[in-house]
Design a protein around this motif. Structure first.
Motif, PDB file in Angstrom:
ATOM      1  N   GLU A 292      79.464  28.629 -91.933  1.00  0.00           N
ATOM      2  CA  GLU A 292      79.180  29.492 -93.080  1.00  0.00           C
ATOM      3  C   GLU A 292      77.678  29.729 -93.220  1.00  0.00           C
ATOM      4  OE1 GLU A 292      80.667  31.937 -95.993  1.00  0.00           O
ATOM      5  OE2 GLU A 292      81.892  30.599 -94.778  1.00  0.00           O
ATOM      6  N   MET A 293      76.895  28.680 -92.983  1.00  0.00           N
ATOM      7  CA  MET A 293      75.442  28.808 -93.142  1.00  0.00           C
ATOM      8  C   MET A 293      74.807  29.655 -92.044  1.00  0.00           C
ATOM      9  SD  MET A 293      74.167  25.139 -94.691  1.00  0.00           S
ATOM     10  CE  MET A 293      75.231  24.061 -93.736  1.00  0.00           C
ATOM     11  N   TRP A 294      75.492  29.802 -90.908  1.00  0.00           N
ATOM     12  CA  TRP A 294      74.966  30.628 -89.817  1.00  0.00           C
ATOM     13  C   TRP A 294      75.532  32.041 -89.834  1.00  0.00           C
ATOM     14  CZ3 TRP A 294      75.224  27.172 -84.761  1.00  0.00           C
ATOM     15  CH2 TRP A 294      74.321  26.108 -84.896  1.00  0.00           C
ATOM     16  N   LYS A 295      76.336  32.356 -90.814  1.00  0.00           N
ATOM     17  CA  LYS A 295      77.001  33.665 -90.859  1.00  0.00           C
ATOM     18  C   LYS A 295      76.054  34.720 -91.441  1.00  0.00           C
ATOM     19  CE  LYS A 295      81.181  33.554 -92.340  1.00  0.00           C
ATOM     20  NZ  LYS A 295      82.312  33.440 -93.305  1.00  0.00           N
ATOM     21  N   PRO A 296      75.770  35.809 -90.708  1.00  0.00           N
ATOM     22  CA  PRO A 296      74.871  36.857 -91.221  1.00  0.00           C
ATOM     23  C   PRO A 296      75.438  37.548 -92.460  1.00  0.00           C
ATOM     24  CG  PRO A 296      75.164  37.053 -88.842  1.00  0.00           C
ATOM     25  CD  PRO A 296      76.188  36.087 -89.324  1.00  0.00           C
ATOM     26  N   HIS A 297      74.524  37.911 -93.377  1.00  0.00           N
ATOM     27  CA  HIS A 297      74.943  38.584 -94.602  1.00  0.00           C
ATOM     28  C   HIS A 297      74.254  39.917 -94.840  1.00  0.00           C
ATOM     29  CE1 HIS A 297      76.694  34.655 -95.546  1.00  0.00           C
ATOM     30  NE2 HIS A 297      77.438  35.304 -96.410  1.00  0.00           N
ATOM     31  N   ILE A 298      73.029  40.045 -94.399  1.00  0.00           N
ATOM     32  CA  ILE A 298      72.319  41.303 -94.627  1.00  0.00           C
ATOM     33  C   ILE A 298      71.345  41.540 -93.482  1.00  0.00           C
ATOM     34  CG2 ILE A 298      70.498  40.219 -96.032  1.00  0.00           C
ATOM     35  CD1 ILE A 298      70.635  42.868 -97.758  1.00  0.00           C
ATOM     36  N   ASN A 299      71.255  42.796 -93.063  1.00  0.00           N
ATOM     37  CA  ASN A 299      70.386  43.133 -91.933  1.00  0.00           C
ATOM     38  C   ASN A 299      68.929  43.198 -92.352  1.00  0.00           C
ATOM     39  OD1 ASN A 299      72.517  43.356 -90.099  1.00  0.00           O
ATOM     40  ND2 ASN A 299      72.863  45.505 -90.606  1.00  0.00           N
ATOM     41  N   LEU A 300      68.057  42.771 -91.446  1.00  0.00           N
ATOM     42  CA  LEU A 300      66.614  42.881 -91.633  1.00  0.00           C
ATOM     43  C   LEU A 300      66.095  44.043 -90.801  1.00  0.00           C
ATOM     44  CD1 LEU A 300      67.280  39.832 -92.290  1.00  0.00           C
ATOM     45  CD2 LEU A 300      64.975  39.314 -91.480  1.00  0.00           C
ATOM     46  N   PRO A 301      65.099  44.747 -91.289  1.00  0.00           N
ATOM     47  CA  PRO A 301      64.469  45.773 -90.440  1.00  0.00           C
ATOM     48  C   PRO A 301      63.800  45.099 -89.255  1.00  0.00           C
ATOM     49  CG  PRO A 301      63.198  45.420 -92.456  1.00  0.00           C
ATOM     50  CD  PRO A 301      64.461  44.638 -92.613  1.00  0.00           C
ATOM     51  N   THR A 302      63.976  45.652 -88.064  1.00  0.00           N
ATOM     52  CA  THR A 302      63.423  45.020 -86.860  1.00  0.00           C
ATOM     53  C   THR A 302      62.119  45.660 -86.403  1.00  0.00           C
ATOM     54  OG1 THR A 302      64.860  46.426 -85.496  1.00  0.00           O
ATOM     55  CG2 THR A 302      65.650  44.216 -86.028  1.00  0.00           C
ATOM     56  N   GLY A 303      61.979  46.971 -86.559  1.00  0.00           N
ATOM     57  CA  GLY A 303      60.759  47.629 -86.127  1.00  0.00           C
ATOM     58  C   GLY A 303      60.598  47.563 -84.616  1.00  0.00           C
ATOM     59  N   ARG A 304      59.421  47.899 -84.141  1.00  0.00           N
ATOM     60  CA  ARG A 304      59.135  47.875 -82.708  1.00  0.00           C
ATOM     61  C   ARG A 304      57.765  47.268 -82.460  1.00  0.00           C
ATOM     62  NH1 ARG A 304      61.079  53.638 -80.044  1.00  0.00           N
ATOM     63  NH2 ARG A 304      63.305  53.414 -80.460  1.00  0.00           N
ATOM     64  N   ALA A 305      57.726  46.283 -81.581  1.00  0.00           N
ATOM     65  CA  ALA A 305      56.445  45.729 -81.174  1.00  0.00           C
ATOM     66  C   ALA A 305      55.865  46.597 -80.062  1.00  0.00           C
ATOM     67  CB  ALA A 305      56.625  44.294 -80.693  1.00  0.00           C
ATOM     68  N   GLN A 306      54.565  46.734 -80.059  1.00  0.00           N
ATOM     69  CA  GLN A 306      53.912  47.636 -79.119  1.00  0.00           C
ATOM     70  C   GLN A 306      53.271  46.868 -77.953  1.00  0.00           C
ATOM     71  OE1 GLN A 306      54.112  51.015 -79.502  1.00  0.00           O
ATOM     72  NE2 GLN A 306      55.370  50.587 -81.312  1.00  0.00           N
ATOM     73  N   GLY A 307      53.100  47.551 -76.862  1.00  0.00           N
ATOM     74  CA  GLY A 307      52.351  47.022 -75.729  1.00  0.00           C
ATOM     75  C   GLY A 307      52.932  45.741 -75.184  1.00  0.00           C
ATOM     76  N   ALA A 308      52.052  44.770 -74.916  1.00  0.00           N
ATOM     77  CA  ALA A 308      52.466  43.515 -74.297  1.00  0.00           C
ATOM     78  C   ALA A 308      53.371  42.693 -75.202  1.00  0.00           C
ATOM     79  CB  ALA A 308      51.231  42.701 -73.915  1.00  0.00           C
ATOM     80  N   MET A 309      53.351  42.964 -76.523  1.00  0.00           N
ATOM     81  CA  MET A 309      54.204  42.226 -77.458  1.00  0.00           C
ATOM     82  C   MET A 309      55.626  42.781 -77.515  1.00  0.00           C
ATOM     83  SD  MET A 309      52.688  39.637 -78.970  1.00  0.00           S
ATOM     84  CE  MET A 309      53.608  39.404 -80.506  1.00  0.00           C
ATOM     85  N   ALA A 310      55.896  43.882 -76.829  1.00  0.00           N
ATOM     86  CA  ALA A 310      57.197  44.556 -76.923  1.00  0.00           C
ATOM     87  C   ALA A 310      58.382  43.642 -76.646  1.00  0.00           C
ATOM     88  CB  ALA A 310      57.221  45.766 -75.984  1.00  0.00           C
ATOM     89  N   PRO A 311      58.318  42.722 -75.669  1.00  0.00           N
ATOM     90  CA  PRO A 311      59.488  41.870 -75.420  1.00  0.00           C
ATOM     91  C   PRO A 311      59.859  40.960 -76.586  1.00  0.00           C
ATOM     92  CG  PRO A 311      57.993  41.823 -73.536  1.00  0.00           C
ATOM     93  CD  PRO A 311      57.268  42.508 -74.653  1.00  0.00           C
ATOM     94  N   SER A 312      58.924  40.773 -77.532  1.00  0.00           N
ATOM     95  CA  SER A 312      59.194  39.869 -78.656  1.00  0.00           C
ATOM     96  C   SER A 312      60.008  40.525 -79.761  1.00  0.00           C
ATOM     97  CB  SER A 312      57.882  39.352 -79.238  1.00  0.00           C
ATOM     98  OG  SER A 312      57.166  40.393 -79.899  1.00  0.00           O
TER      99      SER A 312
END
Length: 524
Positions: A292-312
């Motif tokens: 129950e504690m690991w069950k998702p309830h609401i989505n978070l905005p993810t956005g986009r990381a740029q350049g070398a940080m993109a894989p994160s």
């Protein structure tokens, strides 16, 4: 011969499932990162397949000393403690004393939100998942940097905080509703949150070095001291300073007031991966509640990381009960970060690999913590290596440089206009409905400001432009703010608004939520 073959085959199988040590050269990289950035100390715990593979301290507890960080050194762990508050509630759910979807008012009589309908409908589950309608960090100034109000007083003040969105329609991270959860635990059990978590979570888990009370943390002979870079144009620049150990105080403890060591954190990680089971086979909380504690309830905005940080950048991210559920380069992880004044932390679970780790740091720099987190994720998921140790610090430096450029542009040419009134006319007693009183005094032609419910939050006001002043706090660890006086048609001050000066100030300095009004003189 047959017996020898069986033994040999068994040895090969065992070798194939042996616990993976941390990445090659890991210790040396951690030590190098600490020296490169100047962070005093760090503690790391890693568990895999039911065993602890690393629990170790690096560096020193306090800058300028030789007091080494050990695996038993306790660090403030910030909002990673939200999972402990959720676990405390899960224990009560298992015992039938509450249910996740109980109305808060049924368990905490007198509780109110700004909207009467939300007051009637909000559930215990809603307290934990950041969908109440409150704005980002709303109300945090009630306990950041600290407060002389009680938790009950802070919970009472929630009825005056206006929502930013409609109920359950959007995600916005908050701390104040975890205070409510702590107060609810006390109402249901008769024990304070501090006592309940200590006796019902820490002790059964064997986490005997960790503390739930800030006073106990400071008294511990083996605790990490908080550090931050102050004195520069924005927080995060300048010399590393040992901060006053004022923390967040007891009011906010259910949102992030724990102090935990690497050894104790390893025990918590094992319990999480084992779905609530303790080493002796007993359950701290049931597998049902673990899920129950690991069950998702609401989505978070993810956005986009740029350049070398993109894989994160995650492809999905959602909030559960005290945890964030997201992906790391296509693999599901469960994690939560934490930060208090001068210390930061992260806890990461990789269920598919039966691996988890935590990283604790006694400074706010963060680059090496994040680089280490990303390195460990890639390593345990078998992903291609990325030079996070170079990429993350470079990204952080660029972010700070951009913030500084924006600040310098704003402050380069303030209008040489104002103030509109003689200095003495700005002085007076003001109050915000949820924060409380703030006093502004005229000290011989120089204004001072005092946040009376926040001990030590005192400073002077320097004129910036028009009727806007800038705070110069006596305590340099506090974020500066613009203070803008607004006049009515007769030239009297009708209200004051505030805003953090730094473009990258932590959201908990929620000056922008204040609306200060003059307090009429008391009738004689």
């Amino acid at each position: 011969m047959l017996l020898r073959n069986v033994v040999a085959l068994t040895s090969l199988l065992l070798a194939g499932t042996a616990l993976a040590a941390p990445p090659e050269g890991f210790d040396a990289r951690i030590e190098a990162r600490l020296k490169e950035v100047g962070t005093p100390g760090m503690a790391i715990a890693i568990v895999e397949d039911g065993k602890v593979t690393l629990a170790k301290g690096y560096g020193v507890r306090k800058n300028g000393t030789n007091d080494k960080v050990t695996a038993d050194t306790i660090f403030s762990t910030g909002s990673t403690g939200k999972a402990f508050t959720a676990a405390a509630l899960a224990i009560l759910v298992d015992e039938g004393k509450i249910a996740w979807d109980d109305k808060v008012t049924d368990r905490l009589p007198g509780f109110q939100m700004y909207d009467p309908w939300v007051t009637r409908e909000i559930t215990i589950r809603d307290l934990l998942v950041h969908r109440s309608g409150l704005g980002l960090g709303a109300g945090d100034l009630m306990f950041v940097p600290t407060t002389n109000r009680t938790r009950a007083e802070a919970v009472h003040a929630l009825r005056y905080i206006k929502p930013a969105t409609s109920f359950r329609s959007a995600y916005a991270y908050d701390n104040v509703l975890y205070m409510v959860a702590g107060q609810l635990i006390e109402a249901v059990t008769g024990q304070t949150w501090e006592v309940f978590v200590r006796d019902r979570v820490f002790k059964p888990a064997g986490m005997l070095k960790s503390t739930t009370d800030e006073a106990d943390q400071i008294k511990s002979p083996d605790h990490a001291f908080p550090h931050a870079r102050l004195g520069g144009p924005i927080r995060g620049m300048g010399d590393l300073t040992v901060l006053d150990e004022k923390g967040l105080g007891r009011a906010a403890a259910p949102a992030g007031g724990l102090a935990i060591s690497a050894n104790d954190m390893a025990k918590w990680l094992l319990i999480q991966l084992n779905k609530g089971k303790l080493p002796d086979g007993k359950a701290l909380f049931s597998e049902k509640q673990a899920e129950e504690m690991w069950k998702p309830h609401i989505n978070l905005p993810t956005g986009r990381a740029q350049g070398a940080m993109a894989p994160s950048a995650p492809q999905f991210s959602s909030y559960a009960l005290g945890w964030t559920v997201q992906d790391w380069r296509g693999h599901k992880i469960i994690q939560h970060g934490g930060a208090v004044l001068g210390q930061i932390a992260t806890v990461v679970l990789i269920p598919e690999k039966n691996v988890a780790f935590s990283i604790l740091e006694n400074a706010e720099d963060g680059a090496q913590l994040l680089a280490t987190q990303y390195e460990l994720l890639d390593y345990y998921l078998g992903l291609p290596k990325v030079d996070w140790g170079t990429i993350v610090p470079a990204f952080r430096k660029e972010r700070a440089a951009n913030a500084l450029a924006a600040l310098e542009k704003k402050q380069a040419e303030p209008a040489k206009v104002g103030p509109s009134l003689p200095v003495a006319r700005y002085a007076g007693n003001y109050a915000d409905v949820w924060y409380g009183p703030i006093n502004i005094k005229d000290n011989g032609g120089k204004l001072s400001i005092d946040f009376t419910r926040t001990p030590g939050m005192v400073g002077t006001l320097e004129h910036f432009q028009y009727d806007t002043f800038k705070t110069v706090w006596n305590d340099k660890s506090m974020e500066p703010a613009y203070v803008t006086f607004q006049m009515g048609p007769e030239g009297n001050i009708e209200r004051i608004t505030m805003k953090a000066v730094s473009p990258i100030a932590d959201f908990s300095w929620d000056y922008h939520d204040l609306e200060l009004r003059p307090v009429p003189p008391a009738r004689k």
